[in-house]
Enzyme design. Structure first.
Site, PDB file in Angstrom:
ATOM      1  CG  PHE A  44     -15.238  18.124 -22.626  1.00  0.00           C
ATOM      2  CD1 PHE A  44     -14.053  17.470 -22.302  1.00  0.00           C
ATOM      3  CD2 PHE A  44     -16.347  17.928 -21.820  1.00  0.00           C
ATOM      4  CE1 PHE A  44     -13.979  16.642 -21.182  1.00  0.00           C
ATOM      5  CE2 PHE A  44     -16.279  17.104 -20.703  1.00  0.00           C
ATOM      6  CZ  PHE A  44     -15.087  16.464 -20.386  1.00  0.00           C
ATOM      7  CD  GLN A  45     -17.637  13.901 -21.572  1.00  0.00           C
ATOM      8  OE1 GLN A  45     -18.788  14.295 -21.472  1.00  0.00           O
ATOM      9  NE2 GLN A  45     -17.069  13.134 -20.645  1.00  0.00           N
ATOM     10  CG  MET A  75     -13.927 -21.845 -25.630  1.00  0.00           C
ATOM     11  SD  MET A  75     -14.413 -23.593 -25.672  1.00  0.00           S
ATOM     12  CE  MET A  75     -16.115 -23.492 -25.128  1.00  0.00           C
ATOM     13  CE  LYS A 100     -25.963  20.405 -21.905  1.00  0.00           C
ATOM     14  NZ  LYS A 100     -24.735  20.538 -21.097  1.00  0.00           N
ATOM     15  CD  GLU A 158     -21.257   5.167 -20.038  1.00  0.00           C
ATOM     16  OE1 GLU A 158     -21.273   6.362 -19.673  1.00  0.00           O
ATOM     17  OE2 GLU A 158     -20.298   4.388 -19.806  1.00  0.00           O
TER      18      GLU A 158
END
Length: 582
Positions: free
Chosen positions: A133-134, A497, A183, A71
């Site tokens: 969940f999630q 760097m 959902k 993602e």
């Protein structure tokens, strides 16, 4: 902007027709994206966003979905797309870890003013707050790093919320917007009456009212100035005001220097373009900031990497500050004359009032500093006499071959500063980099997005060996979808760097910066991407030509000297006048 859901007002406008069709929330979302002109989506499916992906199955001919490998890669690709195209990037992710993986990209887009609309799936509404969940509270997590966010629990809200999301993302000072859709709302059937684009939100004013009095005061200061100096940033590009800016610069005859996100607003080789500002910017623009008498800042925010020590920054100068975001006026540097408004609107008004001049002697002073910088730094970087290749000479040869016409996407680190310093940009929206957040791993996925945003342009991703390993999984996205991205890895076998700072300020106590890398060419080959490694100067130009001429993506790894430093440099905590050439 207030992110409370109560700020969303029902649109007063109604469709001309009363006809409606029963659709799911998911279908309404996709129809809205099409109405907004979306042509590509970067995303990754999951359980909580599955209804949207099921609906997307029937929209394959209308919406091009690119399956990324993470993602974070998706949102950086969305950023690259937005930056190269000037359109709003669209990103899909599922709930929980899918949504939280967007946070770095949201923060990057927020600080760099990149317009995005991110759609995340969420658990069923009746499960919110149960640690399902999630399930994560993505609204509160992302509030600090979005321009606006909103959670949809009823499908009937989707058309109006999406319209507001695009309007907020693209107008005023652009930024990322996130819509979290439960959902049940994705699956819910409702009577859809069509999509109405948003052109107004109560309490949201994307453009401040222009005050003509301040325009007149600014023109008076500029006309009286003996040593005026323009600092321009990404606001010129975001306002699509490149022509208006060029007209102002050329009529006023004032030397102009750019922030790294402002690069390309006028061509690199324009006679009044005197170089880059900031910690690793050019010698003259930094030193002469503290010698000018009037400083004209256009679409830039006086970031600490530009100003150095604020208590020693341009104290002798009067400041005219043009910006669309009133919050940036007086935030870091106090202005003498604030000019609120979109620079596309304010610059023509100012240009009309300024005198046509040529500041020949003042411009000559910049040339003197450029000569000193060439002798002390640039000549050795671009035309080294040692056995090992330098980053600068690689970028210089790339310039010669691309003639300044390519889009250069950089990751973060030494290679980024070298590319921004030495790359040639003839066109606007040609420099894509992570500015304010400095996100390692940005380069590869952003280059993929940039190619989709500008398919007719050559896109070169210039990346260090450290940053490349943060998002190298996106080679899989290139493999599957065929984005023609040229990947140029400048490999110095260090986190360069950080190593430079440890050398200069920590007595060469190199603490965990010596990085071991895989065989990048073999790695590319495993993704069916052609590649080559070069370490000899004699092979550099032919290898770059091979990369640029290859049909399809190509990875070229260039082995550069290990302990080369990027100069000039304004040490942290120092004034811009204390810039070091070595």
């Amino acid at each position: 902007m207030d992110t409370a859901q109560e700020t969303i007002q029902k649109p007063e406008a109604k469709p001309d027709t009363k006809t409606s069709v029963e659709v799911t929330g998911s279908v309404a979302l996709l129809e809205g994206l099409i109405a907004e002109g979306t042509d590509v989506i970067f995303g990754y499916p999951g359980g909580a966003i599955m209804p949207i992906y099921d609906a997307l199955y029937d929209y394959k001919e209308k919406l091009n979905h690119i399956l990324v490998r993470h993602e974070q890669g998706g949102i950086h690709a969305g950023q690259g797309y937005a930056r190269s195209s000037g359109k709003v990037g669209v990103v899909f992710a599922t709930s929980g870890p899918g949504a939280t993986n967007l946070v770095t990209g949201l923060a990057d887009a927020q600080i760099d003013s990149t317009p995005l609309v991110c759609i995340t799936g969420q658990v069923f509404a009746h499960l919110l707050g149960t640690d399902a969940f999630q399930e994560t509270d993505v609204i509160n997590i992302t509030t600090p790093v979005t321009k606006w966010n909103y959670q949809v629990t009823d499908a009937k809200e989707i058309p109006s919320v999406l319209a507001k999301a695009f309007y907020i993302a693209r107008t005023g000072r652009p930024g990322p917007v996130l819509i979290d859709i439960t959902k049940n709302a994705q699956m819910q059937l409702f009577n859809y009456e069509g999509y109405i684009p948003c052109d107004h939100i109560r309490s949201y004013r994307p453009k401040p009212i222009i005050r003509k009095q301040y325009i007149e005061e600014a023109a008076k200061l500029i006309n009286e100035a003996k040593k005026p100096f323009i600092l321009f940033g990404q606001g010129v590009l975001l306002g699509k005001a490149e022509q208006e800016f060029k007209a102002f610069v050329e009529k006023s005859g004032i030397p102009a220097a750019w922030t790294i996100l402002g690069a390309g607003a006028i061509p690199t080789d324009h006679e009044l373009n005197v170089g880059m500002l900031g910690m690793h910017g050019n010698y003259g623009p930094n030193v002469l900031t503290n010698e000018c008498d009037v400083l004209i800042a256009i679409g830039m925010r006086f970031d600490d990497r530009v100003t150095g020590r604020l208590d020693k920054y341009a104290k002798q100068a009067k400041l005219v500050h043009l910006d669309i975001d009133p919050a940036e006026i007086d935030k870091n540097v106090k202005s003498t004359v604030p000019v609120w408004g979109d620079c596309k609107d304010t610059l023509p008004l100012l240009t009309e009032l300024v005198d046509e001049k040529k500041h020949t002697d003042w411009l000559a002073k910049f040339r003197e500093y450029t000569k000193a910088e060439v002798e002390a730094v640039i000549e050795a970087e671009l035309n080294p006499t040692g056995d090992e290749l330098t980053m600068g000479e690689v970028i210089n040869q790339l310039n010669i071959l691309t003639k300044g016409e390519a889009i250069i996407v950089t990751d973060v680190g030494q290679h980024q500063m070298v590319a921004c310093r030495y790359a040639k940009f003839n066109n606007t929206r040609s420099n894509v980099t992570s500015g304010g957040l400095g996100t390692m791993g940005f380069g590869l996925p952003a280059a993929i997005g940039a190619k989709y945003g500008a398919p007719d342009k050559t896109v070169v991703a210039v990346i260090g060996d450290g940053g490349f390993q943060m998002t190298l999984q996106e080679l899989g996205t290139i493999m599957q979808f065929g984005a023609d991205v040229k990947i140029l890895i400048l490999n110095n076998r260090f986190l360069g760097m950080v190593r430079q700072w440890q050398e200069l300020f920590n007595e060469k106590r190199y603490s965990f910066v010596d990085i071991t890398s895989p065989d990048f060419v073999k790695l590319a080959d495993s993704y069916y991407i052609a590649g080559k490694r070069v370490s000899e100067r004699e092979s550099l130009v032919s290898s770059l030509e091979e990369m640029l001429n290859h049909k399809g993506s190509y990875l070229l790894e260039v082995m550069v000297t290990k302990e080369n430093n990027v100069f000039p440099m304004v040490p942290q905590g120092c004034s811009v006048s204390e810039i070091r050439l070595k």
